[in-house]
Structures are given as structure tokens and as C-alpha cells.
Enzyme design. Structure first.
Site, PDB file in Angstrom:
ATOM      1  N   LYS A 119     -14.851  -6.636  -5.317  1.00  0.00           N
ATOM      2  CA  LYS A 119     -15.798  -6.164  -6.313  1.00  0.00           C
ATOM      3  C   LYS A 119     -15.607  -4.665  -6.513  1.00  0.00           C
ATOM      4  O   LYS A 119     -15.185  -3.987  -5.575  1.00  0.00           O
ATOM      5  CB  LYS A 119     -17.244  -6.476  -5.939  1.00  0.00           C
ATOM      6  CG  LYS A 119     -17.683  -6.056  -4.534  1.00  0.00           C
ATOM      7  CD  LYS A 119     -17.809  -4.622  -4.144  1.00  0.00           C
ATOM      8  CE  LYS A 119     -18.627  -3.680  -4.938  1.00  0.00           C
ATOM      9  NZ  LYS A 119     -18.758  -2.338  -4.241  1.00  0.00           N
TER      10      LYS A 119
ATOM     11  N   ASP B 190     -21.275   1.721  -7.414  1.00  0.00           N
ATOM     12  CA  ASP B 190     -20.356   1.002  -6.512  1.00  0.00           C
ATOM     13  C   ASP B 190     -21.162   0.205  -5.477  1.00  0.00           C
ATOM     14  O   ASP B 190     -20.963  -1.011  -5.354  1.00  0.00           O
ATOM     15  CB  ASP B 190     -19.361   1.963  -5.834  1.00  0.00           C
ATOM     16  CG  ASP B 190     -18.466   1.212  -4.858  1.00  0.00           C
ATOM     17  OD1 ASP B 190     -17.514   0.562  -5.311  1.00  0.00           O
ATOM     18  OD2 ASP B 190     -18.757   1.240  -3.648  1.00  0.00           O
TER      19      ASP B 190
ATOM     20  N   SER C  40       0.865  -1.182   0.000  1.00  0.00           N
ATOM     21  CA  SER C  40       0.000   0.000   0.000  1.00  0.00           C
ATOM     22  C   SER C  40       0.894   1.222   0.000  1.00  0.00           C
ATOM     23  O   SER C  40       1.920   1.243   0.679  1.00  0.00           O
ATOM     24  CB  SER C  40      -0.897  -0.027   1.249  1.00  0.00           C
ATOM     25  OG  SER C  40      -2.131   0.576   1.014  1.00  0.00           O
TER      26      SER C  40
HETATM   27  P1  NAP Z   1     -10.448   2.927   0.118  1.00  0.00           P
HETATM   28  O1  NAP Z   1     -10.713   2.963   1.577  1.00  0.00           O
HETATM   29  O2  NAP Z   1     -10.368   4.181  -0.638  1.00  0.00           O
HETATM   30  O3  NAP Z   1      -9.125   2.045   0.004  1.00  0.00           O
HETATM   31  C1  NAP Z   1      -8.559   1.641  -1.171  1.00  0.00           C
HETATM   32  C2  NAP Z   1      -7.043   1.669  -0.969  1.00  0.00           C
HETATM   33  O4  NAP Z   1      -6.478   1.286  -2.196  1.00  0.00           O
HETATM   34  C3  NAP Z   1      -6.555   3.049  -0.645  1.00  0.00           C
HETATM   35  O5  NAP Z   1      -6.468   3.226   0.735  1.00  0.00           O
HETATM   36  C4  NAP Z   1      -5.217   3.107  -1.345  1.00  0.00           C
HETATM   37  O6  NAP Z   1      -4.200   2.801  -0.419  1.00  0.00           O
HETATM   38  C5  NAP Z   1      -5.229   1.992  -2.375  1.00  0.00           C
HETATM   39  N1  NAP Z   1      -5.164   2.458  -3.765  1.00  0.00           N
HETATM   40  C6  NAP Z   1      -4.428   1.912  -4.748  1.00  0.00           C
HETATM   41  N2  NAP Z   1      -4.598   2.556  -5.907  1.00  0.00           N
HETATM   42  C7  NAP Z   1      -5.460   3.556  -5.654  1.00  0.00           C
HETATM   43  C8  NAP Z   1      -6.027   4.560  -6.463  1.00  0.00           C
HETATM   44  N3  NAP Z   1      -5.740   4.682  -7.777  1.00  0.00           N
HETATM   45  N4  NAP Z   1      -6.888   5.439  -5.884  1.00  0.00           N
HETATM   46  C9  NAP Z   1      -7.182   5.344  -4.573  1.00  0.00           C
HETATM   47  N5  NAP Z   1      -6.674   4.376  -3.770  1.00  0.00           N
HETATM   48  C10 NAP Z   1      -5.817   3.490  -4.300  1.00  0.00           C
HETATM   49  O7  NAP Z   1     -11.573   2.034  -0.627  1.00  0.00           O
HETATM   50  P2  NAP Z   1     -12.425   0.832  -0.054  1.00  0.00           P
HETATM   51  O8  NAP Z   1     -13.697   1.356   0.502  1.00  0.00           O
HETATM   52  O9  NAP Z   1     -11.593  -0.040   0.801  1.00  0.00           O
HETATM   53  O10 NAP Z   1     -12.808   0.117  -1.435  1.00  0.00           O
HETATM   54  C11 NAP Z   1     -11.846  -0.611  -2.169  1.00  0.00           C
HETATM   55  C12 NAP Z   1     -12.575  -1.632  -3.020  1.00  0.00           C
HETATM   56  O11 NAP Z   1     -13.359  -2.471  -2.143  1.00  0.00           O
HETATM   57  C13 NAP Z   1     -13.569  -0.999  -4.006  1.00  0.00           C
HETATM   58  O12 NAP Z   1     -13.567  -1.728  -5.207  1.00  0.00           O
HETATM   59  C14 NAP Z   1     -14.918  -1.143  -3.291  1.00  0.00           C
HETATM   60  O13 NAP Z   1     -16.003  -1.234  -4.201  1.00  0.00           O
HETATM   61  C15 NAP Z   1     -14.709  -2.450  -2.552  1.00  0.00           C
HETATM   62  N6  NAP Z   1     -15.565  -2.582  -1.374  1.00  0.00           N
HETATM   63  C16 NAP Z   1     -15.669  -1.570  -0.456  1.00  0.00           C
HETATM   64  C17 NAP Z   1     -16.554  -1.718   0.621  1.00  0.00           C
HETATM   65  C18 NAP Z   1     -16.722  -0.654   1.681  1.00  0.00           C
HETATM   66  O14 NAP Z   1     -17.646  -0.762   2.498  1.00  0.00           O
HETATM   67  N7  NAP Z   1     -15.872   0.364   1.756  1.00  0.00           N
HETATM   68  C19 NAP Z   1     -17.306  -2.874   0.763  1.00  0.00           C
HETATM   69  C20 NAP Z   1     -17.110  -3.915  -0.158  1.00  0.00           C
HETATM   70  C21 NAP Z   1     -16.253  -3.746  -1.215  1.00  0.00           C
HETATM   71  P3  NAP Z   1      -2.734   3.441  -0.616  1.00  0.00           P
HETATM   72  O15 NAP Z   1      -2.933   4.886  -0.939  1.00  0.00           O
HETATM   73  O16 NAP Z   1      -2.066   3.190   0.699  1.00  0.00           O
HETATM   74  O17 NAP Z   1      -2.120   2.677  -1.759  1.00  0.00           O
END
Ligand code: NAP
Length: 309
Positions: free
Chosen positions: A91, A169, A37
Site C-alpha cells: 500500500k 501514508d 534493490s
Molecule cells: P523504505 O524503507 O524507504 O524502503 C523502500 C525501498 O524501496 C528503499 O529501501 C529503496 O531500496 C527502494 N526504492 C525504489 N525506488 C525508490 C525511490 N524512488 N525512492 C526511495 N526508495 C526507493 O520504505 P518502507 O517503509 O519499506 O515503505 C515502502 C512501502 O511500504 C511504502 O509504500 C509504504 O507505505 C509501505 N509500508 C510501509 C510500512 C512501514 O512501517 N515502514 C508499513 C506498511 C507499508 P533501494 O534504494 O535499495 O532500491
């Protein structure tokens, strides 16, 4: 397959922290040994700034778990597959349908497992709903998926960008349940999208769909919902009514509440991933993302008021 399966996780954000790490810790067949990350570090594992550094330093890894936003999924999945790793994708499995199809081809050639996970399909009442539907002639299905984006996705810039899916999403979770409980192929008839003037992805969408046998299906997705949140699917079979609520985690049939029966979503996803690796199989169902792609392809877009976090 070595036991346990050693895995490296990419993208240590909300879903990785809240769901993947606890689900891995609870599964004796999987061991988290590394995280890649750019801006976060995980406790108790080796940390890397990106997947390439992780793959170079960890040749013994069995599998890679991809938890970044969909725009970053393809490059990471491709690198992992070409390094001979099994791949578990959050997903949606990619930012486009064609890139996921390319990954399927790469995984097949590399003889590794590719798992496109749809966590909502493993919600505790979904399997029961599938069995109820299989025994009946459906007459209609209505989906209402309305939540407050400011509460659930604060500051997630990627979600509003191209390939971020906007309201799809969460909406794709409803479509993953729909395509998981209805066997008949589902086609999109029409879509109305509302996109804020300062954003690239919709804040609301209304879809009209139908099964191959002509059963009507509607879906309303809206991110402007304050107060009570809705993640409901109502299935009608003549005079009988099934209501799947809370994203598939509650169920009433003809007004009578049913007990949940399955284990929770992420533990079930990991159990399935381990079984896929053991069997030398992949599981990539594109039907939810295909419906979203069709909505973007054929939908009417309406520009709506500016959205600020
Ligand atoms: P998030 O909190 O924004 O985390 C994603 C992580 O991916 C970021 O912290 C970032 O970490 C890394 N990353 C790598 N490339 C990136 C880019 N181009 N832009 C932004 N971040 C990037 O998102 P999340 O909610 O965990 O969601 C991630 C995936 O899981 C999505 O596909 C979402 O649909 C899925 N999902 C989310 C949830 C939910 O409740 N949040 C539930 C089920 C599924 P670094 O900056 O440290 O690299």
C-alpha cells in the site's frame, strides 16, 4: 500455478525486511528466490540492481512483490505484468488513482493476478468490528491517527515528495480499515491539510466524510504526535460504542475488551495472495486512495512551519 509460488521482491527497505521476508518464510506456498534493490542485498537469494535485470535473469518467476515507495510502483508493476508475472503491491498501490486503474487493465489483458494489498484490513480485530457494524445502524465514526513521523519515518525523503502521501501514508491505513468495515460508499465532504513550507506533502490533515446514508465520519491525521501514539477508530451506534485501537489490533465494545481473533497482517496477506493466484483472480480496491485523492483535490491547504528530520 507451480508449488510453491516463486517470487521476486522489489525494494528491499523497511517493510520488506520487517514483514514481507518473515511472512514469506513462514508460508510453505511461497518461496522468495530473488530480490531487486539498488542499494541493498538480501541474504540467501539471488540479488539484482533493478526489476528489469531480475525479470530478464529469472524467466521462471511466478510473481513479483513490490515494496518500494508508491512513486516507483507503476513502472515496476507494468514491467512485471507485461512479463506475465502475478503482482502483489504494497500500500498505497500507486502514486495516482489513474495509474492503478491502468494496471488493472494491463493485468486483465495479461491474465495475471494483481493484488493491491491493504495490510491494516487484516489486523486482528478488524473482521470482528465489521461483523458488529453489519448488525447495527451507525450514528457516527471518528478516526484519530496521530504518530511521531521522526520515530516511524526517519530519513524517508520520498514520503515528503509528490506522490509520497505525507501524513496520508499512515492515514490511508485508517481509510483502508474504514472502507473495509463500512459497506456503504463513503464520500469526502471537506479536508484541511497542513503542509510544512519546505515540503510537498502534508504533515497533518482533518477530513469530514459521510456515508451514502449520511452517517458523519471525521478523521484527524497528525504526524507531530510525541508521547502516546493513536491509531483509533471509534464507531457509535446509538448508545453502543465500538473502539478499534492500535491500528485495528485491539477492540473494546461498550467498554469491554474483546480477544483478538485473526492471524497477523502479513501472513494473512500472503495467504490471500496465494488464493487469488490459485483462483485466477485480482483484488484491487481503490476506495482508500480515492478518498486521499479527493482530499488533495478539494482540500484547503495551509502552509505550516518548516519540518526538518
Ligand atoms: P523504505 O524503507 O524507504 O524502503 C523502500 C525501498 O524501496 C528503499 O529501501 C529503496 O531500496 C527502494 N526504492 C525504489 N525506488 C525508490 C525511490 N524512488 N525512492 C526511495 N526508495 C526507493 O520504505 P518502507 O517503509 O519499506 O515503505 C515502502 C512501502 O511500504 C511504502 O509504500 C509504504 O507505505 C509501505 N509500508 C510501509 C510500512 C512501514 O512501517 N515502514 C508499513 C506498511 C507499508 P533501494 O534504494 O535499495 O532500491
Amino acid at each position: 500455478m507451480s508449488t510453491p509460488l516463486t517470487v521476486g521482491l522489489v525494494g528491499y527497505g523497511k517493510i520488506a525486511h520487517d514483514q514481507h521476508v518473515p511472512a514469506i518464510a513462514a508460508n510453505a506456498d511461497v518461496q522468495l528466490v530473488a530480490v531487486a534493490s539498488r542499494n541493498s542485498r538480501a541474504e540467501g537469494v539471488r540479488n539484482y540492481s533493478d526489476i528489469d535485470a531480475m525479470l530478464a535473469a529469472e524467466p521462471a518467476l511466478d510473481a513479483v512483490i513490490l515494496c518500494q515507495p508508491p512513486q516507483a510502483r507503476y513502472a515496476a508493476a507494468r514491467a512485471a505484468i507485461l512479463a506475465g508475472k502475478h503482482v502483489f503491491m504494497e500500500k498505497p498501490p500507486g502514486a495516482t488513482v489513474s495509474e492503478v486503474e491502468a494496471l488493472v487493465s494491463l493485468a486483465r489483458a495479461a491474465n495475471v493476478t494483481l493484488f493491491a494489498s491493504w495490510h491494516s484490513r487484516y489486523a486482528s480485530c478488524v473482521a470482528r468490528a465489521r461483523r458488529w457494524i453489519a448488525e447495527r445502524d451507525l450514528t457516527r465514526i471518528d478516526i484519530v491517527w496521530k504518530e511521531d513521523v521522526r520515530h516511524w519515518h526517519p530519513g524517508q525523503a520520498w514520503i515528503w515528495e509528490p506522490g509520497g502521501f505525507g501524513v496520508f501514508d499512515p492515514g490511508i491505513n485508517a481509510l483502508s480499515i474504514l472502507t473495509g468495515i463500512v459497506v456503504d460508499p463513503i464520500r469526502l465532504l471537506s479536508a484541511e491539510l497542513e503542509t510544512p513550507a519546505n515540503r510537498q506533502a502534508p504533515i497533518a490533515a482533518r477530513l469530514a466524510m459521510a456515508t451514502a446514508h449520511g452517517i458523519p465520519i471525521t478523521a484527524e491525521f497528525d504526524w507531530r504526535q510525541t508521547g502516546p501514539q493513536s491509531w483509533d477508530i471509534v464507531v457509535e451506534a446509538g448508545a453502543e460504542l465500538l473502539c478499534l485501537g492500535h491500528g485495528g489490533n485491539s477492540l473494546t465494545i461498550d467498554g469491554v475488551t474483546q480477544a483478538p481473533e485473526a492471524e497477523s497482517e502479513y501472513p494473512a496477506l500472503y495467504a490471500h495472495f496465494v488464493s487469488l493466484v490459485q483462483a485466477g483472480e485480482s483484488d484491487v480496491d481503490l476506495s482508500p486512495i480515492r478518498l486521499v485523492a479527493d482530499a488533495f483535490l478539494s482540500g484547503h491547504n495551509h502552509t505550516t512551519e518548516l519540518f526538518e528530520d
